[in-house]
Scaffold this active site. Structure first.
Site, mmCIF file in Angstrom:
data_model
loop_
_atom_site.group_PDB
_atom_site.id
_atom_site.type_symbol
_atom_site.label_atom_id
_atom_site.label_comp_id
_atom_site.label_asym_id
_atom_site.label_seq_id
_atom_site.Cartn_x
_atom_site.Cartn_y
_atom_site.Cartn_z
ATOM 1 N N ASP A 72 0.820 -1.216 0.000
ATOM 2 C CA ASP A 72 0.000 0.000 0.000
ATOM 3 C C ASP A 72 0.855 1.267 0.000
ATOM 4 O OD1 ASP A 72 -2.385 1.408 0.025
ATOM 5 O OD2 ASP A 72 -2.501 1.447 2.217
ATOM 6 N N ASN A 111 -11.113 -2.471 -5.022
ATOM 7 C CA ASN A 111 -10.318 -1.555 -5.851
ATOM 8 C C ASN A 111 -10.944 -1.258 -7.213
ATOM 9 O OD1 ASN A 111 -7.153 -2.792 -4.535
ATOM 10 N ND2 ASN A 111 -8.256 -0.923 -3.971
HETATM 11 C C1 IPE Z 1 -5.557 -2.561 0.129
HETATM 12 O O1 IPE Z 1 -5.211 -1.233 -0.019
HETATM 13 C C2 IPE Z 1 -5.514 -3.274 -1.193
HETATM 14 C C3 IPE Z 1 -4.191 -3.414 -1.793
HETATM 15 C C4 IPE Z 1 -3.083 -2.984 -1.319
HETATM 16 C C5 IPE Z 1 -4.184 -4.129 -3.038
HETATM 17 P P1 IPE Z 1 -6.296 -0.087 -0.257
HETATM 18 O O2 IPE Z 1 -5.539 1.162 -0.466
HETATM 19 O O3 IPE Z 1 -7.254 -0.496 -1.300
HETATM 20 O O4 IPE Z 1 -7.057 -0.068 1.142
HETATM 21 P P2 IPE Z 1 -7.841 1.109 1.862
HETATM 22 O O5 IPE Z 1 -8.816 1.644 0.872
HETATM 23 O O6 IPE Z 1 -6.826 2.125 2.243
HETATM 24 O O7 IPE Z 1 -8.458 0.481 3.062
HETATM 25 C C1 IPE Z 2 -1.740 0.137 -3.227
HETATM 26 O O1 IPE Z 2 -1.470 1.501 -3.295
HETATM 27 C C2 IPE Z 2 -2.011 -0.470 -4.578
HETATM 28 C C3 IPE Z 2 -3.409 -0.853 -4.783
HETATM 29 C C4 IPE Z 2 -4.390 -0.742 -3.915
HETATM 30 C C5 IPE Z 2 -3.738 -1.419 -6.081
HETATM 31 P P1 IPE Z 2 -2.639 2.573 -3.324
HETATM 32 O O2 IPE Z 2 -3.013 2.825 -4.727
HETATM 33 O O3 IPE Z 2 -3.750 2.183 -2.426
HETATM 34 O O4 IPE Z 2 -1.882 3.839 -2.740
HETATM 35 P P2 IPE Z 2 -2.465 4.890 -1.721
HETATM 36 O O5 IPE Z 2 -2.935 4.118 -0.522
HETATM 37 O O6 IPE Z 2 -3.590 5.571 -2.413
HETATM 38 O O7 IPE Z 2 -1.327 5.776 -1.416
HETATM 39 MG MG MG Z 3 -4.093 2.462 -0.452
#
Ligand code: IPE
Ligand code: IPE
Ligand code: MG
Length: 249
Positions: free
Chosen positions: A29, A77
Site C-alpha cells: 500500500d 479496488n
Molecule cells: C488494500 O489497499 C488493497 C491493496 C493494497 C491491493 P487499499 O488502499 O485499497 O485499502 P484502503 O482503501 O486504504 O483500506
Molecule cells: C496500493 O497503493 C495499490 C493498490 C491498492 C492497487 P494505493 O493505490 O492504495 O496507494 P495509496 O494508498 O492511495 O497511497
Molecule cells: Mg491504499
C-alpha cells in the site's frame, strides 16, 4: 536519522530460521501517495510498486520465507477510476510476461488467489501459464492476491460447501474449521504468521480475514514504492521478537 541508523546496521541479518515467519503476507500500500508526492500520476506509483514487489519477493526467498502472499488488487479496488484500474491490469500483464521469463530461473512457485473470473481472458491465460510453468518449483510459494477480498473468499467457500451439501456429499454438522479452510483460495497453505502493512494505514482492508486469526501485525510508516529489503529485514526482526501465545499462557 532514525532510518539511516537502522539501515546502517542491517547488513547483519541474524534471525535464526526457527524465528522466521513461515508465511508472510504483505499489503502493498501507498503507491498513490508516493506518486502524488512526486507530482506523478497514480499509475507511476503502481509501476514503482511493481518493481519493489519483484525485489522484495526475491529477498523473501533469499531469507528463507516459505510462503509470501501479496495483496495486489482488492475486490473493492474496482471502485477506482477506470484509468487507474486498467493501468494496474496492464502492470499485472507486464509482470506476468516478465516473470514467466524471470521466475523460470528462480525456484518460486506462483499461485493467484482471488476471483479471477472478472479478469480479462488475456490475463487469465497468462496466469494459468505462470501457475503451470512454476507448479513443480520447490522453493518459496508466492501467492498474488488479485480481485481478492476476504469476505468474497468466504462467500465462495460457502457456496462450494453448499453445493456439496446439496449433492448429499457433506452433512451440515460435518462443517468444521478444516473444511472451511480447505475451500479457501489458500487451501493447503499455512496461515500467515506475519501480516505486514506499509504506508501508515492501520487496517486489514479485507485481507485474509479468516487466515489472519493469529497473525502478528506489523505496520510500517513507509510507502510501498520506498520499501527496501532492509525494511523487510526490520519487519522480520520485529516479528522474531514477538511472543505468540495462541490463547495459551
Ligand atoms: C488494500 O489497499 C488493497 C491493496 C493494497 C491491493 P487499499 O488502499 O485499497 O485499502 P484502503 O482503501 O486504504 O483500506
Ligand atoms: C496500493 O497503493 C495499490 C493498490 C491498492 C492497487 P494505493 O493505490 O492504495 O496507494 P495509496 O494508498 O492511495 O497511497
Ligand atoms: Mg491504499
Amino acid at each position: 536519522m532514525m532510518n539511516f541508523f537502522k539501515r546502517k546496521h542491517s547488513a547483519e541479518f541474524s534471525v535464526p530460521p526457527e524465528k522466521l515467519p513461515a508465511h508472510v503476507a504483505v499489503i502493498m500500500d501507498g503507491n498513490g501517495r508516493w506518486a502524488r508526492r512526486r507530482g506523478l500520476p497514480r499509475t507511476a506509483g503502481h509501476a514503482a510498486g511493481a518493481r519493489v514487489f519483484r525485489t522484495i519477493t526475491k529477498h523473501c526467498e533469499k531469507r528463507g520465507v516459505k510462503v509470501l502472499t501479496v495483496y495486489a488488487f482488492s475486490t473493492e479496488n474496482w471502485s477506482r477510476p477506470a484509468e487507474e484500474v486498467s493501468g494496474i491490469m496492464r502492470l499485472l500483464r507486464d509482470h506476468l510476461i516478465e516473470s514467466l521469463a524471470d521466475f523460470k530461473a528462480e525456484n518460486i512457485k506462483t499461485r493467484f488467489i482471488g476471483d479471477l473470473s472478472r479478469l480479462s481472458r488475456e490475463l487469465t491465460d497468462l496466469i494459468a501459464e505462470a501457475e503451470a510453468e512454476t507448479a513443480n518449483k520447490t522453493g518459496m510459494q508466492l501467492n498474488i492476491a488479485v480481485n481478492y477480498g476476504g469476505r468474497d473468499e468466504l462467500v465462495h467457500a460457502m457456496r462450494k460447501i453448499g453445493r456439496e451439501i446439496q449433492r448429499g456429499a457433506v452433512k451440515p454438522e460435518e462443517i468444521g474449521e478444516k473444511m472451511i479452510e480447505n475451500h479457501l483460495y489458500t487451501a493447503g497453505q499455512p496461515d500467515p504468521d506475519l501480516i505486514l502493512r506499509p504506508s501508515g494505514e492501520l487496517r486489514l482492508s479485507n485481507y485474509l480475514i479468516w487466515q489472519a486469526a493469529y497473525a502478528e501485525m506489523v505496520f510500517m510508516d513507509i510507502l510501498w514504492p520506498d520499501f527496501t529489503p532492509e525494511d523487510m529485514d526490520e519487519a522480520l526482526r520485529t516479528y522474531a521478537a514477538r511472543n505468540r501465545r495462541f490463547g495459551g499462557v
